[in-house]
Design a protein around this motif. Sequence first.
Motif, PDB file in Angstrom:
ATOM      1  N   ALA A  64      12.485 -12.251  47.821  1.00 36.34           N
ATOM      2  CA  ALA A  64      13.803 -12.225  48.536  1.00 36.34           C
ATOM      3  C   ALA A  64      14.887 -12.009  47.597  1.00 36.34           C
ATOM      4  CB  ALA A  64      13.712 -13.628  49.432  1.00 36.34           C
ATOM      5  N   GLY A  65      14.581 -12.706  46.656  1.00 39.29           N
ATOM      6  CA  GLY A  65      15.710 -12.494  45.381  1.00 39.29           C
ATOM      7  C   GLY A  65      15.799 -11.105  44.750  1.00 39.29           C
ATOM      8  N   LYS A  66      14.658 -10.409  44.829  1.00 43.47           N
ATOM      9  CA  LYS A  66      14.660  -9.060  44.270  1.00 43.47           C
ATOM     10  C   LYS A  66      15.197  -8.235  45.683  1.00 43.47           C
ATOM     11  CE  LYS A  66      10.574  -8.968  41.512  1.00 43.47           C
ATOM     12  NZ  LYS A  66       9.321  -8.287  41.305  1.00 43.47           N
ATOM     13  N   LEU A  67      15.254  -8.568  46.912  1.00 40.95           N
ATOM     14  CA  LEU A  67      15.610  -7.964  48.025  1.00 40.95           C
ATOM     15  C   LEU A  67      17.114  -7.944  47.966  1.00 40.95           C
ATOM     16  CD1 LEU A  67      14.038  -7.625  51.627  1.00 40.95           C
ATOM     17  CD2 LEU A  67      16.511  -8.470  51.305  1.00 40.95           C
ATOM     18  N   VAL A  68      17.509  -9.325  47.828  1.00 44.54           N
ATOM     19  CA  VAL A  68      19.123  -9.538  47.772  1.00 44.54           C
ATOM     20  C   VAL A  68      19.621  -8.789  46.779  1.00 44.54           C
ATOM     21  CG1 VAL A  68      20.966 -11.456  47.680  1.00 44.54           C
ATOM     22  CG2 VAL A  68      19.006 -11.698  49.217  1.00 44.54           C
ATOM     23  N   ALA A  69      19.156  -8.690  45.577  1.00 47.23           N
ATOM     24  CA  ALA A  69      19.779  -8.209  44.357  1.00 47.23           C
ATOM     25  C   ALA A  69      19.923  -6.801  44.420  1.00 47.23           C
ATOM     26  CB  ALA A  69      18.935  -8.857  43.128  1.00 47.23           C
TER      27      ALA A  69
ATOM     28  N   TYR B  25      19.491  -4.889  47.552  1.00 45.91           N
ATOM     29  CA  TYR B  25      20.355  -4.241  48.714  1.00 45.91           C
ATOM     30  C   TYR B  25      21.240  -5.062  49.230  1.00 45.91           C
ATOM     31  CZ  TYR B  25      15.894  -1.421  48.738  1.00 45.91           C
ATOM     32  OH  TYR B  25      14.776  -0.483  48.255  1.00 45.91           O
ATOM     33  N   GLY B  26      21.661  -6.384  48.814  1.00 44.51           N
ATOM     34  CA  GLY B  26      22.559  -6.906  49.281  1.00 44.51           C
ATOM     35  C   GLY B  26      23.999  -6.753  48.557  1.00 44.51           C
ATOM     36  N   ALA B  27      25.097  -6.638  49.372  1.00 40.80           N
ATOM     37  CA  ALA B  27      26.498  -6.422  48.830  1.00 40.80           C
ATOM     38  C   ALA B  27      27.113  -7.299  47.991  1.00 40.80           C
ATOM     39  CB  ALA B  27      27.412  -6.182  49.989  1.00 40.80           C
ATOM     40  N   PRO B  28      27.766  -7.080  46.802  1.00 43.91           N
ATOM     41  CA  PRO B  28      28.351  -8.061  46.011  1.00 43.91           C
ATOM     42  C   PRO B  28      29.350  -8.928  46.691  1.00 43.91           C
ATOM     43  CG  PRO B  28      28.390  -6.058  45.024  1.00 43.91           C
ATOM     44  CD  PRO B  28      28.037  -5.673  46.495  1.00 43.91           C
ATOM     45  N   LEU B  29      29.376 -10.296  46.505  1.00 44.67           N
ATOM     46  CA  LEU B  29      30.550 -11.174  47.115  1.00 44.67           C
ATOM     47  C   LEU B  29      31.700 -10.947  46.220  1.00 44.67           C
ATOM     48  CD1 LEU B  29      30.733 -13.665  49.020  1.00 44.67           C
ATOM     49  CD2 LEU B  29      30.055 -15.196  47.173  1.00 44.67           C
ATOM     50  N   VAL B  30      32.574 -10.865  47.052  1.00 46.23           N
ATOM     51  CA  VAL B  30      34.118 -10.524  46.507  1.00 46.23           C
ATOM     52  C   VAL B  30      34.847 -11.754  46.508  1.00 46.23           C
ATOM     53  CG1 VAL B  30      36.019  -9.168  46.835  1.00 46.23           C
ATOM     54  CG2 VAL B  30      33.877  -7.900  47.243  1.00 46.23           C
ATOM     55  N   GLY B  31      35.329 -12.191  45.622  1.00 46.73           N
ATOM     56  CA  GLY B  31      36.285 -13.407  45.887  1.00 46.73           C
ATOM     57  C   GLY B  31      35.642 -14.511  45.895  1.00 46.73           C
ATOM     58  N   SER B  32      34.829 -14.831  45.480  1.00 44.48           N
ATOM     59  CA  SER B  32      33.845 -16.236  45.655  1.00 44.48           C
ATOM     60  C   SER B  32      34.640 -17.318  44.939  1.00 44.48           C
ATOM     61  CB  SER B  32      32.500 -16.332  44.868  1.00 44.48           C
ATOM     62  OG  SER B  32      31.879 -17.551  44.833  1.00 44.48           O
TER      63      SER B  32
END
Length: 292
Positions: free
Chosen positions: A141-146, A148-155
């Motif tokens: 799941a971590g590979k999937l998020v890394a 295909y997931g969009a970067p979090l902007v302004g955390s």
Amino acid sequence: MRLTLDYQGAYDWPAMLDFLAARAIDGLEVVRSGSYARSFCLHGLQGTFVISQAPGHGLAVELAYADSAALPQIVARLRRMFDLDADLPAIHRHLATDPLLAPLIARSPGLRVPGTWDGLELAMRAVLGQQISVAAAIRLAGKLVAQYGAPLVGSEPWLPGLRQVFPEAQVLASADLATLGMPRSRGRTLSGVAQALLENPGLFEAREHLPASVAPLLALWGVGDWTAQYIALRQMREADAFPPGDVGLLKALAALEGQPVSAQYLLARAESWRPYRGYAAQVLWTSLSRGD
């Protein structure tokens, strides 16, 4: 924005955090210092929240999200995710009539069923977890998020460790997910579930009864009863959802019985737990992790 979410009865917050910590996806979730934090994307806008136990009967939420009109929807998701609307005293009174469950419930009267923020995310987790360990599934799941997931902007600066949001259905539907290091058939199932959600936005919504809730899931290629029941329990909040072939449930009941048990025996044993077999399952899962 700060919120307090109320609930009835006791709440075993350490058990909830233990469950979430064991399944936290790197970059998406962080569990530390008695709190759970995550990123999310809703209506095309990114957000974050951190939640912890508040004094009295409540959970304290620190929410960062730009659209205040979505607050009722966010609160509903949080209440589902952390099982805040269950009549836990009534559920546990029913289950405690079973002499095997009674002492486990007495040791943890606030044990709740962890939910999920999003149905697609849970379905991806469930499919990734087919026939492998929790730890191995979370690495995938971590590979999937890394990837295909969009970067979090302004955390928020007080939420280090949150870097991305979970991938959108349209991204997963068109991706070759087998490249993450899993059987090609499982990658096909993941993409198929995402495509099914695009075609049927109500795919992960509860229906008039449990069989009707799981039927659309069972119709999907590569989704079996365990996966469908797991999604029904944690996303649809079907209190009687129950996967009798679950290895953890079989191990937990065998430990309590003092002898090996079959899926057929577990299913028959669970008849007295209706209509709360899902809560009985959580009691058994937790007993196994705690060594009861």
